[in-house]
Design an enzyme around this catalytic site. Structure first.
Site, PDB file in Angstrom:
ATOM      1  N   CYS A 111       0.734  -1.219   0.145  1.00  7.32           N
ATOM      2  CA  CYS A 111      -0.251   0.252  -0.235  1.00  7.32           C
ATOM      3  C   CYS A 111       0.906   0.855   0.014  1.00  7.32           C
ATOM      4  O   CYS A 111       0.045   2.247  -0.220  1.00  7.32           O
ATOM      5  CB  CYS A 111      -0.874   0.049   1.224  1.00  7.32           C
ATOM      6  N   HIS A 249      -3.467   6.937   3.526  1.00 11.66           N
ATOM      7  CA  HIS A 249      -4.081   5.961   2.883  1.00 11.66           C
ATOM      8  C   HIS A 249      -5.090   5.343   3.348  1.00 11.66           C
ATOM      9  O   HIS A 249      -5.691   5.695   5.048  1.00 11.66           O
ATOM     10  CB  HIS A 249      -3.249   4.942   3.289  1.00 11.66           C
ATOM     11  N   ASN A 279     -10.327   0.331   0.111  1.00 11.94           N
ATOM     12  CA  ASN A 279      -9.018   0.018   0.114  1.00 11.94           C
ATOM     13  C   ASN A 279      -7.989   0.023  -1.350  1.00 11.94           C
ATOM     14  O   ASN A 279      -8.330  -1.644  -1.639  1.00 11.94           O
ATOM     15  CB  ASN A 279      -7.991  -0.846   0.946  1.00 11.94           C
TER      16      ASN A 279
HETATM   17  O1  UT7 Z   1      -3.682  -1.042   3.468  1.00  7.47           O
HETATM   18  C1  UT7 Z   1      -3.550  -2.382   5.187  1.00  7.47           C
HETATM   19  C2  UT7 Z   1      -4.365  -3.319   4.743  1.00  7.47           C
HETATM   20  N1  UT7 Z   1      -4.758  -3.410   6.297  1.00  7.47           N
HETATM   21  C3  UT7 Z   1      -5.857  -3.263   7.106  1.00  7.47           C
HETATM   22  O2  UT7 Z   1      -6.306  -2.030   6.619  1.00  7.47           O
HETATM   23  C4  UT7 Z   1      -6.299  -3.577   8.137  1.00  7.47           C
HETATM   24  C5  UT7 Z   1      -6.495  -3.212   9.635  1.00  7.47           C
HETATM   25  N2  UT7 Z   1      -7.364  -3.476  10.077  1.00  7.47           N
HETATM   26  C6  UT7 Z   1      -9.187  -3.065   9.390  1.00  7.47           C
HETATM   27  O3  UT7 Z   1      -9.391  -2.241   9.566  1.00  7.47           O
HETATM   28  C7  UT7 Z   1      -9.946  -4.397  11.110  1.00  7.47           C
HETATM   29  O4  UT7 Z   1      -9.273  -4.438  11.979  1.00  7.47           O
HETATM   30  C8  UT7 Z   1     -10.734  -4.601  10.522  1.00  7.47           C
HETATM   31  C9  UT7 Z   1     -11.959  -3.853   9.471  1.00  7.47           C
HETATM   32  C10 UT7 Z   1     -10.514  -5.390   9.723  1.00  7.47           C
HETATM   33  C11 UT7 Z   1     -12.245  -5.153  11.202  1.00  7.47           C
HETATM   34  O5  UT7 Z   1     -12.017  -4.652  12.080  1.00  7.47           O
HETATM   35  P1  UT7 Z   1     -12.319  -5.034  13.435  1.00  7.47           P
HETATM   36  O6  UT7 Z   1     -13.279  -4.428  14.351  1.00  7.47           O
HETATM   37  O7  UT7 Z   1     -11.420  -5.208  13.723  1.00  7.47           O
HETATM   38  O8  UT7 Z   1     -13.105  -6.920  14.139  1.00  7.47           O
HETATM   39  P2  UT7 Z   1     -12.677  -7.530  14.241  1.00  7.47           P
HETATM   40  O9  UT7 Z   1     -11.076  -7.995  13.640  1.00  7.47           O
HETATM   41  O10 UT7 Z   1     -12.448  -7.921  15.990  1.00  7.47           O
HETATM   42  O11 UT7 Z   1     -13.984  -8.174  13.777  1.00  7.47           O
HETATM   43  C12 UT7 Z   1     -15.014  -8.715  14.618  1.00  7.47           C
HETATM   44  C13 UT7 Z   1     -15.864  -9.680  14.214  1.00  7.47           C
HETATM   45  C14 UT7 Z   1     -15.717 -11.205  14.770  1.00  7.47           C
HETATM   46  O12 UT7 Z   1     -16.571 -12.226  14.412  1.00  7.47           O
HETATM   47  P3  UT7 Z   1     -16.839 -12.988  15.936  1.00  7.47           P
HETATM   48  O13 UT7 Z   1     -15.264 -13.876  16.158  1.00  7.47           O
HETATM   49  O14 UT7 Z   1     -16.495 -11.811  17.323  1.00  7.47           O
HETATM   50  O15 UT7 Z   1     -17.974 -13.247  16.343  1.00  7.47           O
HETATM   51  C15 UT7 Z   1     -15.147 -11.431  12.984  1.00  7.47           C
HETATM   52  O16 UT7 Z   1     -16.068 -12.871  12.580  1.00  7.47           O
HETATM   53  O17 UT7 Z   1     -16.605 -10.007  13.002  1.00  7.47           O
HETATM   54  C16 UT7 Z   1     -16.540 -10.908  12.400  1.00  7.47           C
HETATM   55  N3  UT7 Z   1     -16.314  -9.961  11.363  1.00  7.47           N
HETATM   56  C17 UT7 Z   1     -17.307 -10.255   9.898  1.00  7.47           C
HETATM   57  N4  UT7 Z   1     -18.814 -10.179   9.964  1.00  7.47           N
HETATM   58  C18 UT7 Z   1     -19.565 -10.082   8.809  1.00  7.47           C
HETATM   59  C19 UT7 Z   1     -14.836  -9.996  10.614  1.00  7.47           C
HETATM   60  N5  UT7 Z   1     -15.527  -9.963   8.844  1.00  7.47           N
HETATM   61  C20 UT7 Z   1     -16.453 -10.115   8.492  1.00  7.47           C
HETATM   62  C21 UT7 Z   1     -17.902  -9.629   7.837  1.00  7.47           C
HETATM   63  N6  UT7 Z   1     -19.160  -9.599   7.703  1.00  7.47           N
HETATM   64  N7  UT7 Z   1     -16.957  -9.139   6.361  1.00  7.47           N
END
Ligand code: UT7
Length: 362
Positions: A111, A249, A279
Site C-alpha cells: 500500500c 492511505h 482500500n
Molecule cells: O492497507 C493495509 C490493509 N489492512 C488494513 O487496513 C487492516 C486494518 N484493520 C482493520 O481495518 C480492521 O481490523 C478490520 C476492518 C479488518 C476488522 O475490524 P475489527 O473491528 O478489528 O473486527 P474484528 O477483527 O474484531 O472482527 C469482529 C467480528 C468477528 O466475529 P466474532 O469472532 O467476534 O464473532 C469476525 O468474524 O466480525 C467478524 N467479521 C465479519 N462479520 C461480518 C469479520 N469480517 C466480517 C464481515 N462481515 N465481512
C-alpha cells in the site's frame, strides 16, 4: 538546490461498482457491519488488465502537466498486482504512452508503493540524476481475492493514480518524507500460495489466499503513521496548524479518525474517499490527491500531508508544498476499454472457483 514540483496528476477508477449489498448476495456479511467497521460502502472491480488502468492514469497526469512523454526520464510504478513478474508493468506503461527515454521500474512495498516511489523520484530529481519522473500507484487487488474470506474480501478495490514530478528551483513538492518498515509484523498481511517460496508441486499453488491480522495492523497503522507525520512536521519546522489538508492511505475510516485525533488535526482537514473505493492499496493516495484537486481542496502554496501503511509492514508520511498551479493544463480523453458486465458478473467465476475448492477441501 533542486526540488521536484508535482505538475500533473490523474486517476483511473474502473466503472464496475461492487456495493456492500452485492457482497451480501454471496457472503455472510452485512452492509451495517462493513459500514460501521470500515466506512466502506462500495468498491470498483477492474474488467481489464492492471496496466490498462495505469496507462489511463499516466495519460491523465501527463495531460495535466502538458508534458511530452518523451521528456520523461524515469517511470516508477508502485504496485503488488502487476500484469506479470516479467516484463515489469512500468515497461508496458512506457511503451503505451511513448515515453521512449524513460527508465522503467516497478516498486513493491504494497500500500505504501506510491509514497515510496514519490520519495525515491523526488530525491533522484534533487540530486540532479533525473529531471522529469512519472510516479504511479495502483492495484488490481480483486484479481488476488478469495471471495469466500469475508475478513479480507470486503475491504479492497481496484484503481490507479499517477503524478508527474519535474525539477524546479522553487521550494515546492515533497519537502520531507519519512519511510520505514516494521518487519517483525511482516506476516500480519500475507498473500499466500503465489511466489517462489511456495511449492509449485502442491494442489494449493495459485489458490491465492490471505493471512490477515486486522487488529494488529490497525494498531500499528495508527502508531506508525502518527509518528511519521510528527517526524516530517518536525523536519520542516511546521505545525498541524500549517497543514491545509491530509491525504492519508484510505484503508478504514476508523483508522483515519484515530490518526486525525492522535496527530491533533480536525476531521475536516482529512480527505476521505474510502466509502467510494475501499482500500485500493498503492492507489489510494494518488487517486485521493487527484480528487482533492478536482474538488478545489488544495490552493497554490498549501501544505499537504500524506501518510500511509501497508504489508511489510511498511509505513511512511510525506509533507508536500503545492506549487502555483492547481488546475490541469490539458485533459486527456484516455479511458478504459468499455464493458457491459456488472462487478458481480466479472468476479462470479472467481467466487465459483473458491466455493468449489472449499467444498472439495471439506
Ligand atoms: O492497507 C493495509 C490493509 N489492512 C488494513 O487496513 C487492516 C486494518 N484493520 C482493520 O481495518 C480492521 O481490523 C478490520 C476492518 C479488518 C476488522 O475490524 P475489527 O473491528 O478489528 O473486527 P474484528 O477483527 O474484531 O472482527 C469482529 C467480528 C468477528 O466475529 P466474532 O469472532 O467476534 O464473532 C469476525 O468474524 O466480525 C467478524 N467479521 C465479519 N462479520 C461480518 C469479520 N469480517 C466480517 C464481515 N462481515 N465481512
Amino acid at each position: 538546490m533542486f526540488h521536484a514540483e508535482i505538475t500533473g496528476w490523474g486517476k483511473c477508477v474502473p466503472p464496475a461498482v461492487l456495493s456492500n449489498q452485492d457482497l451480501t448476495t454471496f457472503m455472510d456479511t452485512t452492509d451495517e457491519w462493513i459500514t460501521s467497521r470500515t466506512g466502506i460502502k462500495e468498491r470498483r472491480i477492474c474488467h481489464c488488465n492492471f496496466s490498462d488502468m495505469a496507462i489511463v492514469a499516466a495519460k491523465q497526469a501527463l495531460a495535466a502537466a502538458d508534458l511530452d512523454p518523451k521528456e520523461l526520464d524515469l517511470i516508477l510504478l508502485g504496485s503488488l498486482t502487476n500484469d506479470s513478474l516479467c516484463p515489469n508493468t512500468a515497461s508496458l506503461v512506457q511503451d503505451a504512452i511513448g515515453a521512449t527515454n524513460a527508465a522503467s521500474l516497478d516498486i513493491n512495498s504494497a500500500c505504501t508503493g506510491f509514497l515510496y516511489g514519490l520519495h525515491i523520484g523526488t530525491n533522484l530529481i534533487k540530486t540532479g540524476a533525473h529531471k522529469k519522473v512519472l510516479v504511479l500507484g495502483g492495484e488490481f487487488i480483486s484479481h488476488y481475492m478469495n471471495w469466500t474470506n469475508r475478513d479480507v474480501a470486503v475491504l479492497f478495490g481496484d484503481a490507479c493514480g499517477a503524478v508527474v514530478i519535474e525539477q524546479t528551483d522553487q521550494e515546492v513538492g515533497l519537502l520531507a518524507a519519512k519511510i520505514g518498515c516494521e518487519a517483525d509484523a511482516k506476516y500480519a498481511i500475507q498473500i499466500t500460495n503465489l511466489g517462489s517460496a511456495y511449492s509449485r508441486f502442491t494442489e494449493d499453488f495459485l489458490y491465492v489466499d490471505w493471512n490477515f491480522e486486522g487488529q494488529e495492523v490497525f494498531k500499528r497503522a495508527i502508531r506508525c503513521m502518527a509518528q511519521a507525520c510528527a517526524d516530517v512536521l518536525e523536519e520542516t519546522g511546521l505545525t498541524v496548524d500549517d497543514i491545509k489538508l491530509v491525504v492519508p492511505h484510505q484503508a478504514n475510516k476508523r483508522i483515519l479518525d484515530a490518526l486525525a485525533k492522535r496527530v491533533g488535526l480536525p476531521p475536516e482537514k482529512v480527505f476521505i474517499n474510502v466509502h467510494k473505493y475501499g482500500n485500493t492499496s498503492a492507489g489510494t493516495i494518488p487517486v485521493a490527491l487527484t480528487e482533492a484537486l478536482e474538488e478545489d481542496r488544495v490552493a497554490p502554496g498549501d501544505y499537504v500531508l500524506i501518510a500511509t501503511f501497508g504489508a511489510g509492514l511498511t509505513w511512511g508520511a510525506g509533507l508536500i508544498r503545492w506549487g502555483d498551479r492547481v488546475k490541469p493544463l490539458q485533459v486527456s480523453t484516455a479511458e478504459l476499454p468499455p464493458t457491459d458486465k456488472t462487478a458481480l458478473e466479472i468476479i462470479q467465476p472467481q467466487i465459483d472457483k473458491y466455493k468449489d475448492r472449499n467444498q472439495f477441501s471439506l
